[in-house]
Write a protein that holds these residues in place. Structure first.
Motif, PDB file in Angstrom:
ATOM      1  N   ALA A  32       0.813  -1.221   0.000  1.00  0.00           N
ATOM      2  CA  ALA A  32       0.000   0.000   0.000  1.00  0.00           C
ATOM      3  C   ALA A  32       0.849   1.274   0.000  1.00  0.00           C
ATOM      4  N   GLN A  33       2.084   1.176   0.513  1.00  0.00           N
ATOM      5  CA  GLN A  33       2.836   2.397   0.838  1.00  0.00           C
ATOM      6  C   GLN A  33       3.013   3.376  -0.318  1.00  0.00           C
ATOM      7  N   SER A  34       3.458   2.886  -1.490  1.00  0.00           N
ATOM      8  CA  SER A  34       3.766   3.842  -2.563  1.00  0.00           C
ATOM      9  C   SER A  34       2.485   4.534  -3.045  1.00  0.00           C
ATOM     10  N   TYR A  35       1.377   3.803  -3.054  1.00  0.00           N
ATOM     11  CA  TYR A  35       0.114   4.421  -3.466  1.00  0.00           C
ATOM     12  C   TYR A  35      -0.262   5.524  -2.474  1.00  0.00           C
ATOM     13  N   MET A  36      -0.224   5.180  -1.186  1.00  0.00           N
ATOM     14  CA  MET A  36      -0.644   6.142  -0.160  1.00  0.00           C
ATOM     15  C   MET A  36       0.246   7.372  -0.147  1.00  0.00           C
ATOM     16  N   ASP A  37       1.565   7.144  -0.213  1.00  0.00           N
ATOM     17  CA  ASP A  37       2.496   8.278  -0.147  1.00  0.00           C
ATOM     18  C   ASP A  37       2.255   9.265  -1.288  1.00  0.00           C
ATOM     19  N   ASN A  38       1.772   8.732  -2.418  1.00  0.00           N
ATOM     20  CA  ASN A  38       1.547   9.601  -3.575  1.00  0.00           C
ATOM     21  C   ASN A  38       0.104  10.072  -3.711  1.00  0.00           C
ATOM     22  N   GLY A  39      -0.735   9.716  -2.733  1.00  0.00           N
ATOM     23  CA  GLY A  39      -2.121  10.180  -2.753  1.00  0.00           C
ATOM     24  C   GLY A  39      -3.027   9.383  -3.683  1.00  0.00           C
ATOM     25  N   LYS A  40      -2.511   8.258  -4.207  1.00  0.00           N
ATOM     26  CA  LYS A  40      -3.304   7.433  -5.132  1.00  0.00           C
ATOM     27  C   LYS A  40      -4.069   6.362  -4.361  1.00  0.00           C
ATOM     28  N   LEU A  41      -5.122   5.833  -4.971  1.00  0.00           N
ATOM     29  CA  LEU A  41      -5.869   4.759  -4.318  1.00  0.00           C
ATOM     30  C   LEU A  41      -5.096   3.448  -4.406  1.00  0.00           C
ATOM     31  N   VAL A  42      -5.154   2.681  -3.344  1.00  0.00           N
ATOM     32  CA  VAL A  42      -4.564   1.336  -3.309  1.00  0.00           C
ATOM     33  C   VAL A  42      -5.462   0.438  -4.180  1.00  0.00           C
ATOM     34  N   PRO A  43      -4.881  -0.545  -4.915  1.00  0.00           N
ATOM     35  CA  PRO A  43      -5.721  -1.387  -5.790  1.00  0.00           C
ATOM     36  C   PRO A  43      -6.877  -2.064  -5.045  1.00  0.00           C
TER      37      PRO A  43
END
Ligand code: AP5
Length: 191
Positions: free
Chosen positions: A50-61
């Motif tokens: 989840a980390q890279s999605y969250m850090d960039n403000g994107k939704l986790v799959p």
């Protein structure tokens, strides 16, 4: 059993109001954002996914989120009802949630949407970012990505519940207690 989806953009007050709702209505709180942050803190495989999605403000799959919610529902099968905070965030998640609840002989009773203008959302998140340490609150660029994700992928979920006649809209600007009173009335009407 009462199941509520508390819906709204980043910074709308979902987490703040959830705390008050669980105290008053004895519902179990499930915040997918909080669950991800817990996994991140514990360094689990799920947290790493989840980390890279969250850090960039994107939704986790979707599949990652839905599996985590399924596990949470299994672990809390004795709950009197749930307040879903930050989930579902895509129509696919909303459909999956209906299925998860149907398998447990229950359903979503109401979606309560907190409406807050974009400039107020940004003000709240930038203010919180000063002390929260949340990587996704740190600058306006990341906050803009989160708001765009909300507009593009999450807002259609409101229509999903509107079509089912299960949507209430509440003004999310004002005092925390005043907003809670309106939410309480909407929940009381379901009992
Ligand atoms: P998540 O943790 O869910 O963050 P969010 O939706 O961006 O929500 P926030 O916690 O920022 O806002 P909130 O509405 O809860 O407001 P709060 O009460 O905190 O998600 C984080 C990330 O995880 C996502 O970006 C994504 O990557 C991932 N994720 C999570 N769920 C996912 C899913 N289902 N699918 C895919 N990815 C997912 O309030 C905000 C601030 O405002 C606080 O400082 C508060 O004190 C203040 N405040 C609250 N109410 C008021 C008021 N009435 N007046 C003034 N200030 C107020």
């Amino acid at each position: 059993m009462i199941n509520i989806v508390l819906f709204g953009p980043p910074g709308a007050g979902k987490g703040t109001q959830s705390q008050k709702i669980i105290d008053t209505f004895q519902l179990k709180h499930i915040s997918t954002g909080d669950l991800f942050r817990k996994h991140l803190g514990e360094g689990t495989d799920l947290g790493k996914k989840a980390q890279s999605y969250m850090d960039n403000g994107k939704l986790v799959p979707d599949e990652v989120v839905i599996g985590m919610v399924d596990d949470f529902l299994n672990a809390n099968s004795d709950a009197k009802g749930f307040i879903f905070d930050g989930f579902p965030r895509t129509v696919a998640q909303a459909e999956a949630l209906d299925e998860l609840l149907k398998n447990r002989n229950t359903k979503i009773d109401q979606m309560i949407m907190l409406n807050v203008p974009e400039d107020e959302l940004k003000r709240r998140l930038l203010e919180r970012g000063k002390t929260s340490g949340r990587a996704d609150d740190q600058n306006e660029e990341k906050i803009n990505v989160r708001i765009q994700e909300y507009l593009n992928k999450t807002l259609p979920v409101a229509e999903f519940y509107e079509k089912q006649g299960k949507a209430s809209k509440i003004n999310g600007v004002g005092t925390i207690d005043g907003i809670f009173e309106e939410i309480s009335s909407a929940i009381e009407a379901l009992r």
